[in-house]
Motif scaffolding. Sequence first.
Motif, PDB file in Angstrom:
ATOM      1  N   ALA A  17       0.827  -1.207   0.000  1.00 13.97           N
ATOM      2  CA  ALA A  17       0.000   0.000   0.000  1.00 13.97           C
ATOM      3  C   ALA A  17       0.863   1.260   0.000  1.00 13.97           C
ATOM      4  CB  ALA A  17      -0.919  -0.006   1.221  1.00 13.97           C
ATOM      5  N   PHE A  18       2.043   1.191   0.615  1.00 13.35           N
ATOM      6  CA  PHE A  18       2.879   2.381   0.742  1.00 13.35           C
ATOM      7  C   PHE A  18       3.761   2.604  -0.492  1.00 13.35           C
ATOM      8  CE2 PHE A  18       6.762   4.549   2.371  1.00 13.35           C
ATOM      9  CZ  PHE A  18       6.155   5.740   2.765  1.00 13.35           C
ATOM     10  N   ILE A  19       4.314   1.528  -1.050  1.00 13.71           N
ATOM     11  CA  ILE A  19       5.266   1.667  -2.160  1.00 13.71           C
ATOM     12  C   ILE A  19       4.571   1.647  -3.511  1.00 13.71           C
ATOM     13  CG2 ILE A  19       7.218   0.585  -3.345  1.00 13.71           C
ATOM     14  CD1 ILE A  19       8.247  -0.303  -0.619  1.00 13.71           C
ATOM     15  N   GLY A  20       3.752   0.634  -3.731  1.00 10.13           N
ATOM     16  CA  GLY A  20       3.098   0.530  -5.024  1.00 10.13           C
ATOM     17  C   GLY A  20       2.604  -0.882  -5.267  1.00 10.13           C
ATOM     18  N   PRO A  21       1.954  -1.109  -6.400  1.00 11.70           N
ATOM     19  CA  PRO A  21       1.308  -2.400  -6.663  1.00 11.70           C
ATOM     20  C   PRO A  21       2.311  -3.508  -7.003  1.00 11.70           C
ATOM     21  CG  PRO A  21       1.140  -0.985  -8.583  1.00 11.70           C
ATOM     22  CD  PRO A  21       1.761  -0.154  -7.498  1.00 11.70           C
ATOM     23  N   LYS A  22       1.816  -4.735  -6.878  1.00 12.25           N
ATOM     24  CA  LYS A  22       2.615  -5.911  -7.228  1.00 12.25           C
ATOM     25  C   LYS A  22       2.694  -6.063  -8.743  1.00 12.25           C
ATOM     26  CE  LYS A  22       1.421  -8.499  -3.034  1.00 12.25           C
ATOM     27  NZ  LYS A  22       0.804  -9.726  -2.480  1.00 12.25           N
ATOM     28  N   LEU A  23       3.811  -6.644  -9.196  1.00  9.98           N
ATOM     29  CA  LEU A  23       4.035  -6.869 -10.626  1.00  9.98           C
ATOM     30  C   LEU A  23       4.047  -8.361 -10.920  1.00  9.98           C
ATOM     31  CD1 LEU A  23       6.970  -4.352 -11.176  1.00  9.98           C
ATOM     32  CD2 LEU A  23       4.564  -3.995 -11.802  1.00  9.98           C
ATOM     33  N   ASP A  24       3.569  -8.725 -12.058  1.00 11.24           N
ATOM     34  CA  ASP A  24       3.561 -10.122 -12.478  1.00 11.24           C
ATOM     35  C   ASP A  24       4.807 -10.418 -13.304  1.00 11.24           C
ATOM     36  OD1 ASP A  24       2.777 -12.691 -12.816  1.00 11.24           O
ATOM     37  OD2 ASP A  24       1.415 -12.267 -14.489  1.00 11.24           O
ATOM     38  N   ILE A  25       5.985 -10.214 -12.678  1.00 13.11           N
ATOM     39  CA  ILE A  25       7.257 -10.514 -13.328  1.00 13.11           C
ATOM     40  C   ILE A  25       8.140 -11.221 -12.318  1.00 13.11           C
ATOM     41  CG2 ILE A  25       7.148  -8.527 -14.883  1.00 13.11           C
ATOM     42  CD1 ILE A  25       9.136  -7.124 -13.012  1.00 13.11           C
ATOM     43  N   ASP A  26       9.255 -11.720 -12.801  1.00 11.97           N
ATOM     44  CA  ASP A  26      10.200 -12.384 -11.904  1.00 11.97           C
ATOM     45  C   ASP A  26      11.606 -12.003 -12.339  1.00 11.97           C
ATOM     46  OD1 ASP A  26      11.701 -13.956 -10.249  1.00 11.97           O
ATOM     47  OD2 ASP A  26      10.575 -15.802 -10.610  1.00 11.97           O
ATOM     48  N   PHE A  27      12.271 -11.146 -11.547  1.00  9.91           N
ATOM     49  CA  PHE A  27      13.628 -10.729 -11.886  1.00  9.91           C
ATOM     50  C   PHE A  27      14.576 -11.910 -11.981  1.00  9.91           C
ATOM     51  CE2 PHE A  27      12.707  -6.568  -9.433  1.00  9.91           C
ATOM     52  CZ  PHE A  27      11.901  -6.132 -10.476  1.00  9.91           C
ATOM     53  N   GLU A  28      14.296 -12.960 -11.172  1.00 10.39           N
ATOM     54  CA  GLU A  28      15.215 -14.090 -11.138  1.00 10.39           C
ATOM     55  C   GLU A  28      15.246 -14.835 -12.468  1.00 10.39           C
ATOM     56  OE1 GLU A  28      15.314 -15.438  -6.508  1.00 10.39           O
ATOM     57  OE2 GLU A  28      13.511 -15.946  -7.618  1.00 10.39           O
ATOM     58  N   GLN A  29      14.197 -14.630 -13.292  1.00 10.06           N
ATOM     59  CA  GLN A  29      14.159 -15.306 -14.577  1.00 10.06           C
ATOM     60  C   GLN A  29      14.820 -14.490 -15.683  1.00 10.06           C
ATOM     61  OE1 GLN A  29      13.132 -18.445 -14.733  1.00 10.06           O
ATOM     62  NE2 GLN A  29      12.803 -18.273 -12.512  1.00 10.06           N
ATOM     63  N   GLN A  30      15.148 -13.206 -15.361  1.00 10.76           N
ATOM     64  CA  GLN A  30      15.772 -12.376 -16.381  1.00 10.76           C
ATOM     65  C   GLN A  30      17.255 -12.691 -16.499  1.00 10.76           C
ATOM     66  OE1 GLN A  30      14.888  -8.244 -15.908  1.00 10.76           O
ATOM     67  NE2 GLN A  30      12.740  -8.599 -15.402  1.00 10.76           N
ATOM     68  N   ASP A  31      17.772 -12.416 -17.673  1.00 12.26           N
ATOM     69  CA  ASP A  31      19.190 -12.678 -17.920  1.00 12.26           C
ATOM     70  C   ASP A  31      20.026 -11.584 -17.262  1.00 12.26           C
ATOM     71  OD1 ASP A  31      21.537 -13.648 -18.856  1.00 12.26           O
ATOM     72  OD2 ASP A  31      21.319 -12.797 -20.885  1.00 12.26           O
ATOM     73  N   GLN A  32      20.644 -11.910 -16.125  1.00 13.22           N
ATOM     74  CA  GLN A  32      21.442 -10.929 -15.390  1.00 13.22           C
ATOM     75  C   GLN A  32      22.525 -11.665 -14.602  1.00 13.22           C
ATOM     76  OE1 GLN A  32      20.935 -11.233 -11.973  1.00 13.22           O
ATOM     77  NE2 GLN A  32      19.220 -12.616 -12.126  1.00 13.22           N
ATOM     78  N   PRO A  33      23.597 -10.946 -14.282  1.00 11.03           N
ATOM     79  CA  PRO A  33      24.753 -11.601 -13.681  1.00 11.03           C
ATOM     80  C   PRO A  33      24.649 -11.774 -12.155  1.00 11.03           C
ATOM     81  CG  PRO A  33      25.242  -9.288 -14.021  1.00 11.03           C
ATOM     82  CD  PRO A  33      23.856  -9.513 -14.531  1.00 11.03           C
ATOM     83  N   LEU A  34      23.441 -11.825 -11.619  1.00 11.86           N
ATOM     84  CA  LEU A  34      23.272 -11.969 -10.175  1.00 11.86           C
ATOM     85  C   LEU A  34      23.008 -13.436  -9.817  1.00 11.86           C
ATOM     86  CD1 LEU A  34      20.997  -8.882  -9.433  1.00 11.86           C
ATOM     87  CD2 LEU A  34      23.486  -9.022  -9.382  1.00 11.86           C
ATOM     88  N   VAL A  35      23.415 -13.829  -8.614  1.00  6.89           N
ATOM     89  CA  VAL A  35      23.198 -15.198  -8.171  1.00  6.89           C
ATOM     90  C   VAL A  35      22.588 -15.180  -6.777  1.00  6.89           C
ATOM     91  CG1 VAL A  35      25.116 -16.124  -9.508  1.00  6.89           C
ATOM     92  CG2 VAL A  35      25.509 -15.400  -7.153  1.00  6.89           C
ATOM     93  N   SER A  36      21.860 -16.241  -6.455  1.00  4.70           N
ATOM     94  CA  SER A  36      21.347 -16.474  -5.111  1.00  4.70           C
ATOM     95  C   SER A  36      22.060 -17.701  -4.555  1.00  4.70           C
ATOM     96  CB  SER A  36      19.836 -16.717  -5.130  1.00  4.70           C
ATOM     97  OG  SER A  36      19.168 -15.592  -5.651  1.00  4.70           O
ATOM     98  N   LYS A  37      22.523 -17.604  -3.327  1.00 10.12           N
ATOM     99  CA  LYS A  37      23.297 -18.708  -2.775  1.00 10.12           C
ATOM    100  C   LYS A  37      23.059 -18.832  -1.270  1.00 10.12           C
ATOM    101  CE  LYS A  37      28.057 -20.506  -2.697  1.00 10.12           C
ATOM    102  NZ  LYS A  37      29.455 -20.235  -3.119  1.00 10.12           N
ATOM    103  N   ARG A  38      22.867 -20.071  -0.810  1.00  5.02           N
ATOM    104  CA  ARG A  38      22.761 -20.323   0.634  1.00  5.02           C
ATOM    105  C   ARG A  38      24.167 -20.496   1.200  1.00  5.02           C
ATOM    106  NH1 ARG A  38      18.122 -20.994   3.203  1.00  5.02           N
ATOM    107  NH2 ARG A  38      16.208 -21.338   2.009  1.00  5.02           N
ATOM    108  N   ILE A  39      24.462 -19.727   2.238  1.00  8.23           N
ATOM    109  CA  ILE A  39      25.796 -19.738   2.828  1.00  8.23           C
ATOM    110  C   ILE A  39      25.690 -20.180   4.279  1.00  8.23           C
ATOM    111  CG2 ILE A  39      27.736 -18.271   3.544  1.00  8.23           C
ATOM    112  CD1 ILE A  39      27.225 -16.585   1.054  1.00  8.23           C
TER     113      ILE A  39
END
Length: 563
Positions: free
Chosen positions: A285-307
């Motif tokens: 409500a404060f920032i803005g509406p939800k989007l129907d996208i997924d950044f994790e599916q985009q081609d980008q050099p970021l990784v998610s890792k459990r440490i």
Amino acid sequence: MESFHWLRDLFTTTDSVAHIALLYAVVIAAGVYLGKFKVFGISLGVTFVLFAGIVAGHIGFTAPTPILTFVQDFGLILFVFMIGLQVGPGFFESFGTAGVKLNGLATTAILLNIIVMFACYFIFFNTNDTTTLPMMVGTLYGAVTNTPGLGAANEALTAVFGNSAPPIASAYACAYPLGVLGIIGATALIRFLCKIKLEAEEDDLAAQEGGNVAKKPYKMHLEVTNKYLEGKTLLQVHDFLNRDFVVSRMVHNGELSIPNRDTIFHLGDQMLIVCAEADQEAITAFIGPKLDIDFEQQDQPLVSKRILVTNPAINGKTLASMHFSSVHGVNVTRLTRHGMDLFASASLPLQVGDRIMVVGPEDAVDRVANKMGNSIRRLDAPNIATIFVGIFLGLIFGSLPIAIPGMPVPLKLGLAGGPLIIAILIGRYGYKIKLVTYTSTSANMMLREIGLVLFLASVGIKAGASFFETVVEGDGLLYVLTGFLITVIPILIVGPIARWKFKFNYFTIAGMLAGTYTDPPALAYANSICSKDAPAIGYSTVYPLSMFLRILTAQMVVLFFCG
């Protein structure tokens, strides 16, 4: 046959080290194997070591009393300390809204156990005999299947009676088998008394899980549409909203980046936010509406890792103090501790053994992994120094005399209570004094079981010499009967109260009762009739306080009433 005299001497020379080691090996191995046999689907487990020790002591297969006493006491110290270290991290957190009610019910049941014990003592026994009440204490702890309480009572009796302390392990052994059956049977009886249908209880749990959104990590993609946020930094937005959330990725003018506290918000920015599920509506409500996208599916050099956090230097540091985003260019979005997912709030202190989810450029994530340790091999080595430092402090704390008017000797928490309390405190706050308290579950269980079997074997061997005279020729059947009453009556009082007054789910009640009696077979029964985690949650909520009260009340009953 003379050529085998060495074998005869091995079994009969009671003061030799080889004989003592052989004695414990035989008693413990026999007890553990026999304890695996099930009757009506229930086994006595490792507690059967006590009965194996009784048989050994009865036939004269024994060791010098000072040796038995030392091994007994050392086993008890190790056992209760490892219990305390395990329950410490969750001990104080167990007193939530529902936790207070469940722990209140557990405390009521513990007090009722003691009241029923005294009622049986005055109704069934000769109160002029000074050994009868101590034997009833042994019956009490067999009835509630609590071995640490037996150890605490034994220790307190030694302080009062010296070497002539009554063999309460005999009464404990009489009451224990029916205690296990009584807990399960009374828990099952509550189901019929309260007219409970298991299918309906399962449906209620499913509905509760669907509506429980507090404290669970929640991931969503938002677009900034609030004009007020234009030009504001992430830190300003965070402080104004006063809710914990992490912006793990942001797209500004088509470029994907990892934001930090100084990142400026602009209208039209898109971001991936992780927050507590209960806060997601307010943040949206404060920032803005939800989007129907997924950044994790985009081609980008970021990784998610459990440490995995294995570097002792990190122990106790909060996520905010690590400056993951501003210094390392990564974000921590969630944390897993003891198998539970926690929201990565800024004030959450890290502990060795935690697993954190880190998002960022691959090289930055790798640098954070090196800083955190991320070495399973480090966790394989137990922190043995912490264990013995804790035992040292626990013994000093347990030896402090507390003078109470009317008591024959000062109250001491002793070998059981002192190490237990210190272990709980170290398990919860050890990181504040740079103590690494992480012990793998398997290592904790191994040390705990070793301590328990040493204690049970020693108690059984010492009690074996007089067991049959005490039980068969004495009041053995009365101990069985009174033990059953001590087990069942409090459950049949507390269980319906938990249902009718506090409206707890039956499976939660079953777990709570198993935890109150610190009885794993009862928990196994509760788990067998429920597909959810409710029994385990009820058990773990009351187990720490119940264990503490069982040990403390054992000593208080002995010192107040048996002196």
